[in-house]
Design a protein around this motif. Structure first.
Motif, PDB file in Angstrom:
ATOM      1  N   PRO A 227     -23.215 -11.331   5.013  1.00 11.43           N
ATOM      2  CA  PRO A 227     -24.465 -11.251   5.774  1.00 11.43           C
ATOM      3  C   PRO A 227     -24.349 -10.424   7.049  1.00 11.43           C
ATOM      4  N   ASP A 228     -23.113 -10.160   7.514  1.00 14.68           N
ATOM      5  CA  ASP A 228     -22.930  -9.449   8.786  1.00 14.68           C
ATOM      6  C   ASP A 228     -22.120  -8.171   8.625  1.00 14.68           C
ATOM      7  N   VAL A 229     -22.224  -7.538   7.466  1.00 18.01           N
ATOM      8  CA  VAL A 229     -21.465  -6.304   7.225  1.00 18.01           C
ATOM      9  C   VAL A 229     -21.966  -5.198   8.151  1.00 18.01           C
ATOM     10  N   ARG A 230     -21.011  -4.500   8.786  1.00 15.11           N
ATOM     11  CA  ARG A 230     -21.335  -3.359   9.635  1.00 15.11           C
ATOM     12  C   ARG A 230     -20.559  -2.157   9.125  1.00 15.11           C
ATOM     13  N   ILE A 231     -21.226  -1.010   9.107  1.00 13.82           N
ATOM     14  CA  ILE A 231     -20.631   0.196   8.525  1.00 13.82           C
ATOM     15  C   ILE A 231     -20.854   1.380   9.450  1.00 13.82           C
ATOM     16  N   ALA A 232     -19.770   2.074   9.774  1.00 10.06           N
ATOM     17  CA  ALA A 232     -19.852   3.358  10.473  1.00 10.06           C
ATOM     18  C   ALA A 232     -19.386   4.439   9.511  1.00 10.06           C
ATOM     19  N   ARG A 233     -19.991   5.612   9.593  1.00 11.56           N
ATOM     20  CA  ARG A 233     -19.650   6.704   8.677  1.00 11.56           C
ATOM     21  C   ARG A 233     -19.362   7.979   9.460  1.00 11.56           C
ATOM     22  N   ARG A 234     -18.502   8.803   8.872  1.00  8.52           N
ATOM     23  CA  ARG A 234     -18.248  10.111   9.465  1.00  8.52           C
ATOM     24  C   ARG A 234     -17.917  11.102   8.366  1.00  8.52           C
ATOM     25  N   LEU A 235     -18.486  12.295   8.478  1.00  8.88           N
ATOM     26  CA  LEU A 235     -18.148  13.402   7.595  1.00  8.88           C
ATOM     27  C   LEU A 235     -17.094  14.264   8.263  1.00  8.88           C
ATOM     28  N   LEU A 236     -16.038  14.579   7.524  1.00 11.63           N
ATOM     29  CA  LEU A 236     -15.023  15.523   7.976  1.00 11.63           C
ATOM     30  C   LEU A 236     -15.093  16.750   7.070  1.00 11.63           C
ATOM     31  N   ALA A 237     -15.305  17.905   7.666  1.00  9.08           N
ATOM     32  CA  ALA A 237     -15.398  19.150   6.904  1.00  9.08           C
ATOM     33  C   ALA A 237     -14.989  20.296   7.807  1.00  9.08           C
ATOM     34  N   ALA A 238     -14.614  21.407   7.225  1.00 10.60           N
ATOM     35  CA  ALA A 238     -14.203  22.563   8.010  1.00 10.60           C
ATOM     36  C   ALA A 238     -15.369  23.048   8.864  1.00 10.60           C
ATOM     37  N   ALA A 240     -17.399  21.365  10.766  1.00 17.75           N
ATOM     38  CA  ALA A 240     -18.565  20.501  10.951  1.00 17.75           C
ATOM     39  C   ALA A 240     -18.161  19.052  10.823  1.00 17.75           C
ATOM     40  N   THR A 241     -18.708  18.203  11.693  1.00 14.84           N
ATOM     41  CA  THR A 241     -18.532  16.758  11.574  1.00 14.84           C
ATOM     42  C   THR A 241     -19.855  16.084  11.900  1.00 14.84           C
ATOM     43  N   SER A 242     -20.061  14.918  11.348  1.00 11.13           N
ATOM     44  CA  SER A 242     -21.237  14.131  11.705  1.00 11.13           C
ATOM     45  C   SER A 242     -20.895  12.670  11.552  1.00 11.13           C
ATOM     46  N   ARG A 243     -21.615  11.809  12.269  1.00  9.17           N
ATOM     47  CA  ARG A 243     -21.335  10.376  12.230  1.00  9.17           C
ATOM     48  C   ARG A 243     -22.653   9.627  12.263  1.00  9.17           C
ATOM     49  N   GLU A 244     -22.631   8.454  11.593  1.00  8.35           N
ATOM     50  CA  GLU A 244     -23.774   7.570  11.659  1.00  8.35           C
ATOM     51  C   GLU A 244     -23.294   6.153  11.432  1.00  8.35           C
ATOM     52  N   GLY A 245     -24.080   5.166  11.895  1.00  6.22           N
ATOM     53  CA  GLY A 245     -23.710   3.768  11.734  1.00  6.22           C
ATOM     54  C   GLY A 245     -24.834   2.973  11.138  1.00  6.22           C
ATOM     55  N   ASP A 246     -24.469   1.859  10.493  1.00  3.86           N
ATOM     56  CA  ASP A 246     -25.458   0.968   9.896  1.00  3.86           C
ATOM     57  C   ASP A 246     -25.433  -0.363  10.629  1.00  3.86           C
TER      58      ASP A 246
END
Length: 246
Positions: A227-238, A240-246
């Motif tokens: 019920p309390d799952v938390r997720i952060a995401r990040r793209l690693l690429a040549a 370029a990078t991006s991040r987002e969280g849930d």
């Protein structure tokens, strides 16, 4: 419970070394750092997902042998690029696809989930216990002196990667050898894992859209594991990078 900003900071510190992009400029990875997972054995939901993945693998292999599937072939070429023999050390996706005909392993609902998503999207996908990490993950070309904590013949042993081998590591040593071949003992998922790191690997011809779709599918299923799952995401690429969280 780990705060979302802590997960985001962990991912912010992760990186792929330029030498790896020099080997494969088309390489991309999505990293998911997850907390709040509720451990549990394989269940009806994980069984249904595994059966869906097994059926998808059978359809994919109706007309082509596994080594000729486009993303498997790309990873075989990547392995040859740093001196590995793909017929002896198969990437994690190929290993799972070869097992799908006789049945994917049933381990626990967390491992079952990410194995199924890997097969369904035909993307190598590693899962590790975040509690075992010492510092952020880095993808590097090994010097050959790094420590890899593994098991051989039923006994715990320390191995070392080959010089030039592509490995994931943290501040203590190697966490996964040969890009996505074999994970170490120190950070392996267990039946008690509540916080985890997932790495989704992509090479051409996998598109960015397909990679993010696989990451979204994984995140959706992970969110059902507590019920309390938390997720952060990040793209690693040549370049370029991006991040987002849930």
């Amino acid at each position: 419970m780990t705060e979302l900003n802590v997960l985001e900071q962990f991912l912010d510190d992760s990186r792929v070394e330029p030498e790896v992009f020099g080997l494969r400029p088309d390489y991309r990875a999505v990293l998911l750092a997850v907390d709040g997972l509720v451990p549990g054995p394989s269940d009806e939901a994980s069984e249904d997902l595994l059966q869906e993945a097994e059926a998808a693998a059978r359809r994919a292999l109706e007309d082509l042998p596994v080594e000729q599937l486009p993303h498997v072939a790309a990873w075989r070429a990547a392995y040859r690029g740093f001196g590995a023999k793909p017929q002896r050390t198969r990437n994690s996706l190929e290993a799972l696809l070869r097992r799908a005909g006789s049945g994917l392993p049933r381990v626990n609902r967390l491992t079952d989930l990410y194995n199924a998503v890997s097969v369904l999207h035909q993307i190598p996908l590693g899962g590790e216990d975040l509690a075992g990490y010492r510092g952020a993950p880095r993808l590097v070309r090994a010097t050959g002196t790094e420590v890899f904590d593994t098991v051989a013949g039923g006994e715990a042993v320390i191995e070392h990667p080959d010089p030039g081998e592509v490995v994931w590591c943290d501040g203590t040593g190697v966490t996964c050898r040969r890009w996505n071949w074999r994970q170490g003992r120190r950070t392996q998922l267990t039946g008690d894992t509540t916080t985890a790191l997932f790495i989704l690997d992509a090479l051409d011809p996998i598109t960015d859209h397909a990679l993010h779709a696989a990451a979204e599918d994984l995140a959706t299923h992970l969110a059902d594991l507590g019920p309390d799952v938390r997720i952060a995401r990040r793209l690693l690429a040549a370049g370029a990078t991006s991040r987002e969280g849930d």
